[in-house]
Structures are given as structure tokens and as C-alpha cells.
Design a protein around this motif. Structure first.
Motif, PDB file in Angstrom:
ATOM      1  N   ALA A 128      46.251  36.986  43.749  1.00  0.00           N
ATOM      2  CA  ALA A 128      46.482  38.380  43.475  1.00  0.00           C
ATOM      3  C   ALA A 128      46.376  38.731  41.853  1.00  0.00           C
ATOM      4  O   ALA A 128      46.426  37.760  40.968  1.00  0.00           O
ATOM      5  N   TYR A 129      45.539  39.842  42.144  1.00  0.00           N
ATOM      6  CA  TYR A 129      45.168  40.124  40.517  1.00  0.00           C
ATOM      7  C   TYR A 129      46.359  41.727  40.378  1.00  0.00           C
ATOM      8  O   TYR A 129      46.149  42.547  41.455  1.00  0.00           O
ATOM      9  N   VAL A 130      47.040  41.667  39.541  1.00  0.00           N
ATOM     10  CA  VAL A 130      47.939  42.786  39.215  1.00  0.00           C
ATOM     11  C   VAL A 130      47.101  43.554  37.947  1.00  0.00           C
ATOM     12  O   VAL A 130      46.894  43.098  36.852  1.00  0.00           O
ATOM     13  N   GLY A 131      46.788  44.940  38.401  1.00  0.00           N
ATOM     14  CA  GLY A 131      46.396  45.881  37.287  1.00  0.00           C
ATOM     15  C   GLY A 131      46.870  47.237  37.165  1.00  0.00           C
ATOM     16  O   GLY A 131      47.921  47.411  37.968  1.00  0.00           O
ATOM     17  N   SER A 132      46.677  47.816  35.983  1.00  0.00           N
ATOM     18  CA  SER A 132      47.312  49.253  36.061  1.00  0.00           C
ATOM     19  C   SER A 132      46.001  50.153  35.976  1.00  0.00           C
ATOM     20  O   SER A 132      44.907  49.533  35.424  1.00  0.00           O
ATOM     21  N   HIS A 137      36.830  49.123  42.175  1.00  0.00           N
ATOM     22  CA  HIS A 137      36.927  47.732  43.000  1.00  0.00           C
ATOM     23  C   HIS A 137      36.401  47.632  44.225  1.00  0.00           C
ATOM     24  O   HIS A 137      35.954  46.365  44.585  1.00  0.00           O
ATOM     25  N   GLN A 138      35.897  48.828  44.750  1.00  0.00           N
ATOM     26  CA  GLN A 138      35.117  48.743  46.146  1.00  0.00           C
ATOM     27  C   GLN A 138      33.598  48.760  45.808  1.00  0.00           C
ATOM     28  O   GLN A 138      33.135  48.768  46.828  1.00  0.00           O
ATOM     29  N   SER A 139      33.355  49.063  44.695  1.00  0.00           N
ATOM     30  CA  SER A 139      31.827  49.229  44.359  1.00  0.00           C
ATOM     31  C   SER A 139      31.363  48.017  43.988  1.00  0.00           C
ATOM     32  O   SER A 139      32.036  47.302  43.243  1.00  0.00           O
ATOM     33  N   PRO A 140      29.925  47.813  44.194  1.00  0.00           N
ATOM     34  CA  PRO A 140      29.171  46.529  43.401  1.00  0.00           C
ATOM     35  C   PRO A 140      29.394  46.891  41.806  1.00  0.00           C
ATOM     36  O   PRO A 140      29.134  47.884  41.319  1.00  0.00           O
ATOM     37  N   VAL A 141      29.438  45.742  41.428  1.00  0.00           N
ATOM     38  CA  VAL A 141      29.708  45.749  39.712  1.00  0.00           C
ATOM     39  C   VAL A 141      28.346  45.520  39.115  1.00  0.00           C
ATOM     40  O   VAL A 141      27.738  44.401  39.255  1.00  0.00           O
ATOM     41  N   HIS A 187      38.310  41.507  33.495  1.00  0.00           N
ATOM     42  CA  HIS A 187      38.078  40.030  33.946  1.00  0.00           C
ATOM     43  C   HIS A 187      37.944  40.049  35.535  1.00  0.00           C
ATOM     44  O   HIS A 187      37.110  39.225  35.840  1.00  0.00           O
ATOM     45  N   ILE A 188      38.529  40.734  36.153  1.00  0.00           N
ATOM     46  CA  ILE A 188      38.514  40.566  37.545  1.00  0.00           C
ATOM     47  C   ILE A 188      37.093  41.109  38.041  1.00  0.00           C
ATOM     48  O   ILE A 188      36.579  40.784  39.295  1.00  0.00           O
ATOM     49  N   ASP A 189      36.373  41.748  37.437  1.00  0.00           N
ATOM     50  CA  ASP A 189      35.014  42.123  37.828  1.00  0.00           C
ATOM     51  C   ASP A 189      34.062  40.938  37.764  1.00  0.00           C
ATOM     52  O   ASP A 189      33.069  40.985  38.472  1.00  0.00           O
ATOM     53  N   TYR A 190      34.349  40.022  37.056  1.00  0.00           N
ATOM     54  CA  TYR A 190      33.620  38.809  36.952  1.00  0.00           C
ATOM     55  C   TYR A 190      33.797  37.977  38.129  1.00  0.00           C
ATOM     56  O   TYR A 190      33.004  37.182  38.817  1.00  0.00           O
ATOM     57  N   TYR A 201      48.854  48.435  40.645  1.00  0.00           N
ATOM     58  CA  TYR A 201      48.316  47.996  41.937  1.00  0.00           C
ATOM     59  C   TYR A 201      48.113  46.582  42.069  1.00  0.00           C
ATOM     60  O   TYR A 201      48.180  45.796  40.774  1.00  0.00           O
ATOM     61  N   ILE A 202      48.165  45.854  43.217  1.00  0.00           N
ATOM     62  CA  ILE A 202      47.802  44.524  43.375  1.00  0.00           C
ATOM     63  C   ILE A 202      46.677  44.230  44.348  1.00  0.00           C
ATOM     64  O   ILE A 202      46.522  45.082  45.452  1.00  0.00           O
ATOM     65  N   LEU A 203      45.672  43.512  43.791  1.00  0.00           N
ATOM     66  CA  LEU A 203      44.544  43.285  44.559  1.00  0.00           C
ATOM     67  C   LEU A 203      44.506  41.899  45.044  1.00  0.00           C
ATOM     68  O   LEU A 203      44.500  40.953  44.252  1.00  0.00           O
ATOM     69  N   TRP A 204      44.437  41.702  46.422  1.00  0.00           N
ATOM     70  CA  TRP A 204      44.603  40.573  47.012  1.00  0.00           C
ATOM     71  C   TRP A 204      43.283  39.858  47.381  1.00  0.00           C
ATOM     72  O   TRP A 204      42.550  40.800  47.763  1.00  0.00           O
ATOM     73  N   LEU A 205      42.940  38.759  46.870  1.00  0.00           N
ATOM     74  CA  LEU A 205      41.473  38.224  47.115  1.00  0.00           C
ATOM     75  C   LEU A 205      41.851  36.772  47.793  1.00  0.00           C
ATOM     76  O   LEU A 205      42.834  35.972  47.455  1.00  0.00           O
TER      77      LEU A 205
END
Length: 72
Positions: A41-45, A59-63, A69-72, A13-17
Motif C-alpha cells: 500500500a502506498y499512501v499519498g496526498s 498514476h494511471q498514465s505511463p511514467v 518515489h512510487i513512480d519508480y 489516497y491509498i494506492l494498492w499494488l
């Protein structure tokens, strides 16, 4: 929160920020980094349990405890 219609199968997936203003962010234990305003763009598997649905729900939930790394 809306449930996303993604399969529990593994995938990528790609997460756009969008960062509206420049920011200095600490990434895990690495260091603080300066990020100019812009689109990133964050690319993840998602190969673990839950597949795409599980990872994107994360990724939709509060961390509470950052893991990736993207959690930070």
C-alpha cells in the motif's frame, strides 16, 4: 483509459499494488531494494493543482519522467 470519478479537490489516497513475483527494484537514486511477492500500500496526498483527480490520473498514465518515489 477510463476517466476516474474523483474530485479536483485536495485529498489523500491509498494506492494498492500487487507483486506476483519477488523483484529487485531501483527506487529513484536511493538504491535497489528487494521486494518479496505480496500486496503493498502506498499512501499519498494530492494537495496540488488538480487535487485527487489530477494525481490519480498521473498514476494511471505511463511514467515518462518519474517524480515521486512510487513512480519508480
Amino acid at each position: 483509459m477510463n476517466e476516474l470519478p474523483f474530485p479536483a479537490a485536495p485529498g489523500d489516497y491509498i494506492l494498492w499494488l500487487a507483486l506476483r513475483e519477488p523483484a529487485e527494484l531501483t527506487i529513484g537514486q536511493l538504491a535497489a531494494y528487494y521486494f518479496p511477492a505480496g500486496v503493498y500500500a502506498y499512501v499519498g496526498s494530492a494537495r496540488g493543482a488538480g487535487g485527487l483527480a489530477g494525481r490519480l490520473k498521473h498514476h494511471q498514465s505511463p511514467v515518462l519522467r518519474p517524480h515521486w518515489h512510487i513512480d519508480y
